[in-house]
Write a protein that holds these residues in place. Sequence first.
Motif, short mmCIF file in Angstrom:
data_model
loop_
_atom_site.label_atom_id
_atom_site.label_comp_id
_atom_site.label_asym_id
_atom_site.label_seq_id
_atom_site.Cartn_x
_atom_site.Cartn_y
_atom_site.Cartn_z
N GLY A 13 14.54 -14.47 -8.14
CA GLY A 13 15.95 -14.60 -7.80
C GLY A 13 16.91 -13.73 -8.58
N ILE A 14 16.43 -12.57 -9.04
CA ILE A 14 17.30 -11.65 -9.77
C ILE A 14 18.24 -10.96 -8.77
CG2 ILE A 14 17.32 -9.51 -11.16
CD1 ILE A 14 16.35 -12.08 -12.65
N ASP A 15 19.48 -10.80 -9.15
CA ASP A 15 20.48 -10.13 -8.31
C ASP A 15 20.00 -8.70 -7.98
OD1 ASP A 15 22.82 -8.71 -7.41
OD2 ASP A 15 24.03 -10.28 -8.34
N PRO A 16 20.06 -8.30 -6.70
CA PRO A 16 19.60 -6.95 -6.32
C PRO A 16 20.23 -5.84 -7.16
CG PRO A 16 20.08 -8.24 -4.36
CD PRO A 16 20.50 -9.09 -5.53
N LYS A 17 21.44 -6.03 -7.65
CA LYS A 17 22.09 -4.97 -8.44
C LYS A 17 21.36 -4.74 -9.78
CE LYS A 17 25.84 -7.48 -10.95
NZ LYS A 17 25.09 -7.99 -12.03
N ASN A 18 20.53 -5.67 -10.19
CA ASN A 18 19.77 -5.54 -11.43
C ASN A 18 18.32 -5.12 -11.21
OD1 ASN A 18 21.73 -8.19 -12.23
ND2 ASN A 18 21.65 -6.50 -13.69
N ILE A 19 17.97 -4.82 -9.97
CA ILE A 19 16.58 -4.46 -9.68
C ILE A 19 16.47 -2.96 -9.44
CG2 ILE A 19 14.59 -4.85 -8.18
CD1 ILE A 19 15.81 -7.58 -7.42
N TYR A 20 15.68 -2.30 -10.27
CA TYR A 20 15.46 -0.86 -10.11
C TYR A 20 14.40 -0.67 -9.03
CZ TYR A 20 14.58 3.99 -11.58
OH TYR A 20 14.45 5.35 -11.62
N GLU A 21 14.72 0.12 -8.00
CA GLU A 21 13.84 0.19 -6.82
C GLU A 21 13.03 1.48 -6.73
OE1 GLU A 21 13.23 -2.16 -4.67
OE2 GLU A 21 14.88 -3.59 -4.85
N ALA A 22 13.32 2.46 -7.57
CA ALA A 22 12.67 3.77 -7.42
C ALA A 22 11.14 3.63 -7.44
CB ALA A 22 13.11 4.70 -8.55
N ASP A 23 10.50 4.41 -6.58
CA ASP A 23 9.03 4.35 -6.48
C ASP A 23 8.46 5.76 -6.33
OD1 ASP A 23 6.44 3.55 -6.19
OD2 ASP A 23 6.67 2.83 -4.14
N PRO A 24 8.61 6.60 -7.36
CA PRO A 24 8.20 8.00 -7.21
C PRO A 24 6.69 8.18 -7.04
CG PRO A 24 8.83 7.52 -9.48
CD PRO A 24 9.20 6.31 -8.67
N PHE A 25 5.88 7.21 -7.43
CA PHE A 25 4.42 7.39 -7.37
C PHE A 25 3.74 6.48 -6.33
CE2 PHE A 25 5.95 8.08 -11.72
CZ PHE A 25 5.77 9.46 -11.78
N GLY A 26 4.51 5.71 -5.60
CA GLY A 26 3.95 4.90 -4.51
C GLY A 26 3.26 3.62 -4.94
N TYR A 27 3.56 3.13 -6.14
CA TYR A 27 2.87 1.91 -6.59
C TYR A 27 3.29 0.65 -5.84
CZ TYR A 27 0.44 4.33 -10.30
OH TYR A 27 -0.38 5.17 -10.98
N SER A 28 4.41 0.69 -5.16
CA SER A 28 4.81 -0.50 -4.39
C SER A 28 3.80 -0.78 -3.29
CB SER A 28 6.21 -0.33 -3.79
OG SER A 28 6.19 0.67 -2.80
N LYS A 29 3.08 0.26 -2.86
CA LYS A 29 2.09 0.08 -1.79
C LYS A 29 0.72 -0.28 -2.34
CE LYS A 29 4.68 3.20 1.04
NZ LYS A 29 5.66 3.54 -0.02
N ILE A 30 0.51 -0.06 -3.63
CA ILE A 30 -0.80 -0.30 -4.23
C ILE A 30 -0.83 -1.67 -4.92
CG2 ILE A 30 -2.46 0.55 -5.96
CD1 ILE A 30 -1.05 3.33 -5.60
N LEU A 31 0.28 -2.01 -5.55
CA LEU A 31 0.32 -3.24 -6.34
C LEU A 31 1.16 -4.29 -5.64
CD1 LEU A 31 1.08 -1.51 -9.76
CD2 LEU A 31 -1.13 -2.43 -9.04
N LYS A 32 0.87 -5.55 -5.96
CA LYS A 32 1.67 -6.64 -5.38
C LYS A 32 2.82 -6.97 -6.30
CE LYS A 32 -1.96 -8.94 -2.96
NZ LYS A 32 -3.05 -9.65 -3.55
#
Length: 162
Positions: free
Chosen positions: A143-162
């Motif tokens: 439940g962290i506010d979206p403004k505090n979440i860093y979203e950058a994914d330069p290496f594609g780990y969002s697709k590899i890790l849960k």
Amino acid sequence: MKKLRYLMIHCTASRGGTAEDVVRLHRNVFKWSRVGYRIVVEQSGKKVVLADVNQNCIVEDEEITFGAAEHNAYSHHICYIGGIDEKGNPKDTRTPAQIKTLAKIVYQYVDEICPEVLVAGHNQFHNRGCPSFWVPTFCRQIGIDPKNIYEADPFGYSKILK
Ligand SMILES: [Zn+2]
């Protein structure tokens, strides 16, 4: 000194151990002048503070820890013990107690220490699995506010890790 920009989450990439082992590795084996992380979360969920800070949005030179080369001057690094499977591959091994403590630390940063901080994982800065889970997803789950979440994914780990 610089403004605190990132609360960066790491893992030790070990199967176990204690905060003391982390200090020994960084200071005695690597011969670093500083430890890598400000806080270590042991498998029991115990939070061990290795480097005290001034509880605000400014990173004084003496507050710097060595968690991620080139990004240390404006980051605070926190680390949980674990993060690999028996073969040494990245694996989210956080115990429920560690997840609880990590969430508590993140809330404290966002709510009290530095409301503009961006919560991030090491794998959003360097091409490595650390911390073996995808931090933006974790932030949304707790439940962290979206403004505090860093979203950058330069290496594609969002697709590899849960
Ligand atoms: Zn790391």
